[in-house]
Write a protein that holds these residues in place. Sequence first.
Motif, PDB file in Angstrom:
ATOM      1  N   ILE A  25       0.856  -1.181   0.000  1.00 14.46           N
ATOM      2  CA  ILE A  25       0.000   0.000   0.000  1.00 14.46           C
ATOM      3  C   ILE A  25       0.900   1.240   0.000  1.00 14.46           C
ATOM      4  CG2 ILE A  25      -1.891   1.221   1.113  1.00 14.46           C
ATOM      5  CD1 ILE A  25      -2.576  -1.656   0.220  1.00 14.46           C
ATOM      6  N   LEU A  26       0.718   2.065  -1.017  1.00 13.03           N
ATOM      7  CA  LEU A  26       1.459   3.320  -1.106  1.00 13.03           C
ATOM      8  C   LEU A  26       0.475   4.480  -1.159  1.00 13.03           C
ATOM      9  CD1 LEU A  26       3.321   1.157  -2.951  1.00 13.03           C
ATOM     10  CD2 LEU A  26       4.732   3.224  -3.116  1.00 13.03           C
ATOM     11  N   ASN A  27       0.820   5.571  -0.480  1.00 15.06           N
ATOM     12  CA  ASN A  27       0.071   6.809  -0.630  1.00 15.06           C
ATOM     13  C   ASN A  27       0.697   7.598  -1.773  1.00 15.06           C
ATOM     14  OD1 ASN A  27      -1.444   6.036   1.515  1.00 15.06           O
ATOM     15  ND2 ASN A  27      -1.076   7.855   2.753  1.00 15.06           N
ATOM     16  N   ALA A  28      -0.085   7.842  -2.814  1.00 14.30           N
ATOM     17  CA  ALA A  28       0.396   8.570  -3.982  1.00 14.30           C
ATOM     18  C   ALA A  28      -0.038  10.025  -3.924  1.00 14.30           C
ATOM     19  CB  ALA A  28      -0.132   7.918  -5.259  1.00 14.30           C
ATOM     20  N   ALA A  83      -3.105   3.508  -2.712  1.00 11.09           N
ATOM     21  CA  ALA A  83      -3.366   2.533  -3.776  1.00 11.09           C
ATOM     22  C   ALA A  83      -2.642   1.245  -3.438  1.00 11.09           C
ATOM     23  CB  ALA A  83      -2.879   3.059  -5.127  1.00 11.09           C
ATOM     24  N   GLY A  84      -3.229   0.135  -3.866  1.00 10.24           N
ATOM     25  CA  GLY A  84      -2.548  -1.145  -3.743  1.00 10.24           C
ATOM     26  C   GLY A  84      -1.661  -1.387  -4.952  1.00 10.24           C
ATOM     27  N   VAL A  85      -0.531  -2.060  -4.739  1.00  8.51           N
ATOM     28  CA  VAL A  85       0.388  -2.426  -5.822  1.00  8.51           C
ATOM     29  C   VAL A  85       0.775  -3.890  -5.642  1.00  8.51           C
ATOM     30  CG1 VAL A  85       2.622  -1.995  -6.913  1.00  8.51           C
ATOM     31  CG2 VAL A  85       1.287  -0.063  -6.016  1.00  8.51           C
ATOM     32  N   VAL A  86       0.558  -4.680  -6.692  1.00  4.64           N
ATOM     33  CA  VAL A  86       0.912  -6.101  -6.680  1.00  4.64           C
ATOM     34  C   VAL A  86       1.952  -6.352  -7.750  1.00  4.64           C
ATOM     35  CG1 VAL A  86       0.064  -8.454  -6.990  1.00  4.64           C
ATOM     36  CG2 VAL A  86      -1.385  -6.750  -5.857  1.00  4.64           C
ATOM     37  N   ILE A 120       1.270   6.177 -10.271  1.00  4.13           N
ATOM     38  CA  ILE A 120       2.343   6.858  -9.530  1.00  4.13           C
ATOM     39  C   ILE A 120       2.830   5.959  -8.393  1.00  4.13           C
ATOM     40  CG2 ILE A 120       2.902   8.870  -8.125  1.00  4.13           C
ATOM     41  CD1 ILE A 120       2.408   9.237 -11.294  1.00  4.13           C
ATOM     42  N   ALA A 121       1.900   5.300  -7.702  1.00  4.86           N
ATOM     43  CA  ALA A 121       2.288   4.374  -6.632  1.00  4.86           C
ATOM     44  C   ALA A 121       3.149   3.247  -7.189  1.00  4.86           C
ATOM     45  CB  ALA A 121       1.038   3.818  -5.957  1.00  4.86           C
ATOM     46  N   ALA A 122       2.728   2.661  -8.312  1.00  5.21           N
ATOM     47  CA  ALA A 122       3.445   1.519  -8.884  1.00  5.21           C
ATOM     48  C   ALA A 122       4.854   1.891  -9.302  1.00  5.21           C
ATOM     49  CB  ALA A 122       2.659   0.964 -10.074  1.00  5.21           C
ATOM     50  N   PHE A 123       4.999   2.993 -10.026  1.00  7.14           N
ATOM     51  CA  PHE A 123       6.336   3.343 -10.526  1.00  7.14           C
ATOM     52  C   PHE A 123       7.217   3.954  -9.444  1.00  7.14           C
ATOM     53  CE2 PHE A 123       4.368   2.423 -14.538  1.00  7.14           C
ATOM     54  CZ  PHE A 123       5.422   1.898 -15.281  1.00  7.14           C
ATOM     55  N   VAL A 129       5.493   4.373   0.603  1.00  6.67           N
ATOM     56  CA  VAL A 129       5.016   3.081   1.119  1.00  6.67           C
ATOM     57  C   VAL A 129       4.526   3.256   2.547  1.00  6.67           C
ATOM     58  CG1 VAL A 129       5.652   0.708   1.690  1.00  6.67           C
ATOM     59  CG2 VAL A 129       6.613   1.788  -0.349  1.00  6.67           C
ATOM     60  N   THR A 130       3.331   2.703   2.832  1.00  6.91           N
ATOM     61  CA  THR A 130       2.775   2.835   4.175  1.00  6.91           C
ATOM     62  C   THR A 130       2.607   1.496   4.888  1.00  6.91           C
ATOM     63  OG1 THR A 130       0.499   2.799   3.367  1.00  6.91           O
ATOM     64  CG2 THR A 130       1.567   4.958   3.575  1.00  6.91           C
ATOM     65  N   ARG A 131       2.227   0.430   4.148  1.00  4.71           N
ATOM     66  CA  ARG A 131       2.018  -0.854   4.808  1.00  4.71           C
ATOM     67  C   ARG A 131       1.923  -1.953   3.774  1.00  4.71           C
ATOM     68  NH1 ARG A 131      -3.988  -1.407   4.982  1.00  4.71           N
ATOM     69  NH2 ARG A 131      -4.842   0.518   4.105  1.00  4.71           N
ATOM     70  N   LYS A 132       1.715  -3.194   4.247  1.00  4.27           N
ATOM     71  CA  LYS A 132       1.644  -4.366   3.377  1.00  4.27           C
ATOM     72  C   LYS A 132       0.479  -5.230   3.821  1.00  4.27           C
ATOM     73  CE  LYS A 132       4.746  -7.684   3.925  1.00  4.27           C
ATOM     74  NZ  LYS A 132       6.022  -8.422   3.863  1.00  4.27           N
ATOM     75  N   LEU A 133      -0.211  -5.826   2.838  1.00  5.36           N
ATOM     76  CA  LEU A 133      -1.309  -6.761   3.109  1.00  5.36           C
ATOM     77  C   LEU A 133      -1.054  -8.097   2.434  1.00  5.36           C
ATOM     78  CD1 LEU A 133      -4.431  -4.472   2.386  1.00  5.36           C
ATOM     79  CD2 LEU A 133      -3.461  -5.011   4.626  1.00  5.36           C
ATOM     80  N   GLU A 134      -1.639  -9.158   2.968  1.00  3.61           N
ATOM     81  CA  GLU A 134      -1.619 -10.470   2.322  1.00  3.61           C
ATOM     82  C   GLU A 134      -3.066 -10.883   2.054  1.00  3.61           C
ATOM     83  OE1 GLU A 134       1.135 -12.041   1.550  1.00  3.61           O
ATOM     84  OE2 GLU A 134       2.693 -11.126   2.790  1.00  3.61           O
ATOM     85  N   VAL A 135      -3.336 -11.261   0.787  1.00  5.89           N
ATOM     86  CA  VAL A 135      -4.687 -11.666   0.387  1.00  5.89           C
ATOM     87  C   VAL A 135      -4.614 -13.056  -0.234  1.00  5.89           C
ATOM     88  CG1 VAL A 135      -6.700 -11.143  -1.056  1.00  5.89           C
ATOM     89  CG2 VAL A 135      -5.376  -9.283  -0.030  1.00  5.89           C
ATOM     90  N   ASN A 136      -5.488 -13.940   0.185  1.00  7.54           N
ATOM     91  CA  ASN A 136      -5.555 -15.284  -0.402  1.00  7.54           C
ATOM     92  C   ASN A 136      -6.556 -15.303  -1.562  1.00  7.54           C
ATOM     93  OD1 ASN A 136      -3.728 -16.555   1.391  1.00  7.54           O
ATOM     94  ND2 ASN A 136      -5.327 -16.739   2.943  1.00  7.54           N
TER      95      ASN A 136
END
Length: 293
Positions: free
Chosen positions: A11-14, A25-28, A81-84, A285-292
Motif C-alpha cells: 500500500i502506497l500513498n500517492a 493505492a494497492g500495488v501487486v 504513480i504508486a506503482a512506478f 510506502v505505508t504498509r503491506k497486506l496479504e490476500v488469499n
Amino acid sequence: MTELKKVTVQILNAFTENDKGGNPAGVVLDADALSHNDKLHVAKKVGLSETAFISRSNTADFKLDFYTPTKQIAHCGHATIAAFSYLKQLGKLKGNTSSKETIDGNRKIEIQGALAFMEQLAPTYVDPVERENDILNSLGLTKADLLPNAPIKVVNTGNSFLLIPVKDVKTLQDITPHFDAIENISEAYDLIGYYVFTTDALAHEIDATTRMFAPRYGILEEAGTGMAAGPLASYLYDVLQIKKTTFQIQQGKYMLPPSSSAIEVQLQLENEKITGLMAGGKGVVTRKLEVNV
C-alpha cells in the motif's frame, strides 16, 4: 481441494503533500499468474479505490492492470504513480524513463527526482449543457455557486471527467453530493466521475483545489486523482486561458477525513495547442497486506 495463492499487496500513498496525506493505492508485483477474477477479488479485499497489478509486457517495460473494488478500468493516475514510485524504490527501473502497457494502449513514464510522471493524451471537450440543472442538483449547488464565465465541461485525456468550476473554497467545502444522481449522470456521459474545483483563495503555489466523486466506480470521494488533474490543467489552459505550462493541483483537503494531495501537471504544447501532458507526484510506502485467492 484447490490450494490458495497468497498475494502480497503493498500500500502506497500517492501524490503525498510534504510526504503526508495522499491517496492510497494497492500495488501487486509479478501478477502474471493472476486471472481477471483473482485481481477483482484482491482489489475488493484491499478495499481501496484502485489496486495496480504489474506483470510482464511485450510492448512496454511493464503491463499494468487497474481494478477498483467493483471493476477493471483503463487507467488510474494515483495507482500508476504508486506503482512506478515503488518500482523505482526497489531498483527495478533502469533509468528515468519507462513505459506502461494498459488495456487502452501504452503510455510513457518519467521519473523526476522523487516524483513519478505518467503520460496522458491531448484533451477533448464535450459540453453537457442539456444536463446542467441535473448536474447542479446532484451536488446541492445552484448556478450562482459556479465560477462566472467558466462552463461545466466533460474533459478526456484518457478517461472522461466532468469538470465543475465553483466560485470559492467555501462552496467547494459545503457541497452535498447525491451519489445516486452523480452515478446516473456519470453513466450517461461514460465518466469516471465529477471533478469539482475552485481557483479561489489559494496559496500562490497552488493553481486549483479540488474534490472528486466517482460512485459509478465504487468511490464516493477520492483524495488524489492523477487522471482527473490532467483534464483540469487542460481546462485551466484552454478554457480559463491561464497560459502556463506547469500546474499545481491540490485535492482531498476538503473531504472527510481530509487527506490533502499534491499533483503536478506539465503540459506539452505545439503552437500553443496541448498535444499531451505528464501528470505526477510522489508515492510513499505505508504498509503491506496479504490476500488469499
